[in-house]
Design an enzyme around this catalytic site. Structure first.
Site, PDB file in Angstrom:
ATOM      1  CE1 TYR A 158       2.045  -1.477   0.696  1.00 41.34           C
ATOM      2  CE2 TYR A 158       2.266  -1.497  -1.622  1.00 41.34           C
ATOM      3  CZ  TYR A 158       1.351  -1.764  -0.720  1.00 41.34           C
ATOM      4  OH  TYR A 158       0.068  -2.152  -0.856  1.00 41.34           O
TER       5      TYR A 158
ATOM      6  CG  ASP B  24       1.996  -0.944   4.491  1.00 41.57           C
ATOM      7  OD1 ASP B  24       1.977  -1.971   5.825  1.00 41.57           O
ATOM      8  OD2 ASP B  24       1.027  -1.119   3.920  1.00 41.57           O
TER       9      ASP B  24
ATOM     10  CG  HIS C 197      -1.952   2.139   5.910  1.00 42.76           C
ATOM     11  ND1 HIS C 197      -1.105   1.018   6.558  1.00 42.76           N
ATOM     12  CD2 HIS C 197      -2.558   1.887   4.949  1.00 42.76           C
ATOM     13  CE1 HIS C 197      -1.006   0.209   6.043  1.00 42.76           C
ATOM     14  NE2 HIS C 197      -1.841   0.261   4.880  1.00 42.76           N
TER      15      HIS C 197
END
Length: 265
Positions: free
Chosen positions: A109, A152, A256
């Protein structure tokens, strides 16, 4: 005889707040392995039981209170448990495991980087760039290890990865310096961007839509912030890749949506 394996990645934006859509996703898609980002929960209160009820008995969690957090939930055995601190401040932004076939999965992330693309004015932007520089150092040492790097990335690197290249050039996630550093990360280990292997540019391929839009689907101001990269030996085994876009329209969604790659090992 080859074995199919599906791996999903999803920034869930608080797993406890999205239990209904997580449950529906697991029912409808049932990936073999799910990599979550932004779980926003400490390990002790992670909703592990929900996943175990659906066969995800192998769980590696790296959480913290209120912010960040990553997890890998799997129906098949996963070994090892790496937690690399590319932020250099103890934030829970990475977890890595190894499958029995030798393939590693690295779930990351990347920091969002704040609103102003200037490290002097906005220290969060500098932290994001430094995070990626540490990732490049790590990636450069992987040598011949079969690896999947997913999560991500908080960068939409190509002009066609955003709804308007011109209007987002100075917006964090699509600035030239971010796109350049992500390109260097990709080059550092010759990573294959599996999304663009199956959907070559300039095809539309968004994974994120802001909550600010009154109608996310109608305005369609999307960005491709979520990625799945892999070493070439693993990429050769990939048979499909898709973005599960309808989930953005489910009740109380994350901003998302999941991406899923299927392999034939």
């Amino acid at each position: 005889m080859s074995q199919t394996l599906s791996i999903a990645s999803w920034n869930i934006n608080s797993v406890r707040a999205r239990l209904d859509i997580v449950e529906r996703f697991l029912t409808e898609e049932s990936p073999d392995i799910l990599c979550l980002q932004e779980t926003k929960v400490v390990n002790d209160t992670f909703p592990a039981g929900l996943f175990r009820q659906r066969g995800y008995n192998h769980q590696v969690l790296n959480g913290q209170p209120m912010h960040h957090g990553v997890a890998i939930l799997s129906k098949i055995p996963i070994r090892e448990d790496d937690r690399l601190d590319w932020q250099a401040n103890g934030e829970a932004r990475h977890v890595g495991v190894r499958l029995d076939n030798g393939v590693r999965i690295e779930n990351v992330y990347v920091p969002a980087g704040g609103d102003v693309p200037d490290r002097e004015v906005n220290p969060k932007f500098g932290q994001k760039l430094d995070f990626l520089e540490r990732m490049i150092q790590w990636s450069s040492t992987l040598e011949d290890k079969p690896t999947i790097l997913t999560g991500d990335f908080n960068i939409a690197p190509m002009e066609c990865d955003v709804w308007s290249h011109k209007q987002l050039l100075n917006v964090v996630s699509h600035t030239p310096i971010e796109c350049e550093i992500l390109a260097r990360l990709q080059e550092s280990n010759d990573w294959v961007d599996i999304g663009r292997k199956f959907y070559p540019a300039p095809q539309r391929l968004y994974t994120w839509w802001s909550y600010r839009a009154r109608d996310w689907a109608e305005s369609d101001r999307g960005r491709r912030l979520d990625h799945m990269w892999m070493t070439r030996d693993v990429a050769e085994k990939a048979v499909s890749h898709r973005v599960v876009e309808p989930i953005r329209g489910w009740s109380r969604p994350s901003d998302h949506v999941p991406i899923i790659t299927e392999f034939a090992f």
